[in-house]
Design an enzyme around this catalytic site. Structure first.
Site, PDB file in Angstrom:
ATOM      1  N   CYS A   7      -8.951 -31.794 -14.146  1.00  0.00           N
ATOM      2  CA  CYS A   7      -9.426 -30.473 -14.573  1.00  0.00           C
ATOM      3  C   CYS A   7     -10.516 -30.625 -15.632  1.00  0.00           C
ATOM      4  O   CYS A   7     -10.319 -31.284 -16.651  1.00  0.00           O
ATOM      5  CB  CYS A   7      -8.246 -29.672 -15.127  1.00  0.00           C
ATOM      6  SG  CYS A   7      -8.707 -28.125 -15.923  1.00  0.00           S
ATOM      7  N   ASP A  33     -19.856 -20.853 -23.530  1.00  0.00           N
ATOM      8  CA  ASP A  33     -20.112 -21.071 -22.107  1.00  0.00           C
ATOM      9  C   ASP A  33     -21.476 -21.735 -21.932  1.00  0.00           C
ATOM     10  O   ASP A  33     -22.440 -21.363 -22.602  1.00  0.00           O
ATOM     11  CB  ASP A  33     -20.073 -19.726 -21.371  1.00  0.00           C
ATOM     12  CG  ASP A  33     -19.960 -19.880 -19.874  1.00  0.00           C
ATOM     13  OD1 ASP A  33     -20.899 -20.429 -19.266  1.00  0.00           O
ATOM     14  OD2 ASP A  33     -18.947 -19.444 -19.307  1.00  0.00           O
ATOM     15  N   HIS A 100      -8.038 -23.463 -14.297  1.00  0.00           N
ATOM     16  CA  HIS A 100      -7.369 -23.563 -15.594  1.00  0.00           C
ATOM     17  C   HIS A 100      -7.551 -22.188 -16.207  1.00  0.00           C
ATOM     18  O   HIS A 100      -8.691 -21.720 -16.345  1.00  0.00           O
ATOM     19  CB  HIS A 100      -8.043 -24.639 -16.457  1.00  0.00           C
ATOM     20  CG  HIS A 100      -7.353 -24.914 -17.757  1.00  0.00           C
ATOM     21  ND1 HIS A 100      -6.890 -26.169 -18.071  1.00  0.00           N
ATOM     22  CD2 HIS A 100      -7.061 -24.123 -18.823  1.00  0.00           C
ATOM     23  CE1 HIS A 100      -6.350 -26.131 -19.288  1.00  0.00           C
ATOM     24  NE2 HIS A 100      -6.450 -24.893 -19.753  1.00  0.00           N
ATOM     25  N   HIS A 102      -8.422 -19.139 -18.163  1.00  0.00           N
ATOM     26  CA  HIS A 102      -9.397 -18.968 -19.234  1.00  0.00           C
ATOM     27  C   HIS A 102      -9.844 -17.520 -19.300  1.00  0.00           C
ATOM     28  O   HIS A 102      -9.845 -16.803 -18.305  1.00  0.00           O
ATOM     29  CB  HIS A 102     -10.600 -19.899 -19.063  1.00  0.00           C
ATOM     30  CG  HIS A 102     -11.341 -19.754 -17.778  1.00  0.00           C
ATOM     31  ND1 HIS A 102     -10.851 -20.227 -16.564  1.00  0.00           N
ATOM     32  CD2 HIS A 102     -12.539 -19.201 -17.488  1.00  0.00           C
ATOM     33  CE1 HIS A 102     -11.727 -19.975 -15.609  1.00  0.00           C
ATOM     34  NE2 HIS A 102     -12.760 -19.337 -16.140  1.00  0.00           N
ATOM     35  N   HIS A 104     -12.991 -15.130 -20.523  1.00  0.00           N
ATOM     36  CA  HIS A 104     -14.373 -14.977 -20.978  1.00  0.00           C
ATOM     37  C   HIS A 104     -14.401 -13.850 -22.008  1.00  0.00           C
ATOM     38  O   HIS A 104     -13.797 -12.802 -21.792  1.00  0.00           O
ATOM     39  CB  HIS A 104     -15.286 -14.570 -19.814  1.00  0.00           C
ATOM     40  CG  HIS A 104     -15.390 -15.580 -18.729  1.00  0.00           C
ATOM     41  ND1 HIS A 104     -16.445 -16.463 -18.653  1.00  0.00           N
ATOM     42  CD2 HIS A 104     -14.580 -15.851 -17.672  1.00  0.00           C
ATOM     43  CE1 HIS A 104     -16.284 -17.225 -17.577  1.00  0.00           C
ATOM     44  NE2 HIS A 104     -15.156 -16.874 -16.968  1.00  0.00           N
TER      45      HIS A 104
END
Length: 115
Positions: A7, A33, A100, A102, A104
């Site tokens: 990952c 990001d 995984h 997450h 944003h």
């Protein structure tokens, strides 16, 4: 704490792939990001490998709550004061690209590139 050696986010957590960190504690890592949609775009990820929101259960309730509570604090610290957006993509139809969990968190002056 579980990890997936294949990952990309687990590799970022382990430090084998660099990231521009915005926050870190024992359970969470937040980094900028690399392909931002907004002037401020960070990813909030648990250090425990949870592939998708589908896998989250009652045992993850506090962790998910911490992720959401952390978002406004970080946005203020990063200079976002006029609103922000949170987004959790889940599964293929939800357009989740990294398996995984997450979140944003995006903010800053409009117009944004996407969303």
């Amino acid at each position: 704490m579980s990890h997936d050696p294949n990952c990309i986010f687990c590799k970022i957590i382990a430090g084998t792939i660099p990231s521009k960190k915005a926050y870190e504690d024992g359970e969470l890592l937040v980094f900028h990001d690399i392909n931002p949609w907004a002037p401020v775009h960070v990813l909030v990820i648990p250090k425990q490998h949870i592939a998708t929101l589908y896998e989250a259960g009652p045992q993850h309730q506090a962790l998910l709550g911490r992720m959401l509570v952390l978002a406004p604090k970080l946005m203020r610290e990063l200079g976002v004061v006029n609103g922000f957006r949170t987004l959790i993509n889940t599964g293929e139809d939800g357009r989740q690209e990294v398996q995984h969990l997450h979140m944003h968190v995006m903010g800053g002056p409009r117009p944004w590139l996407k969303g």
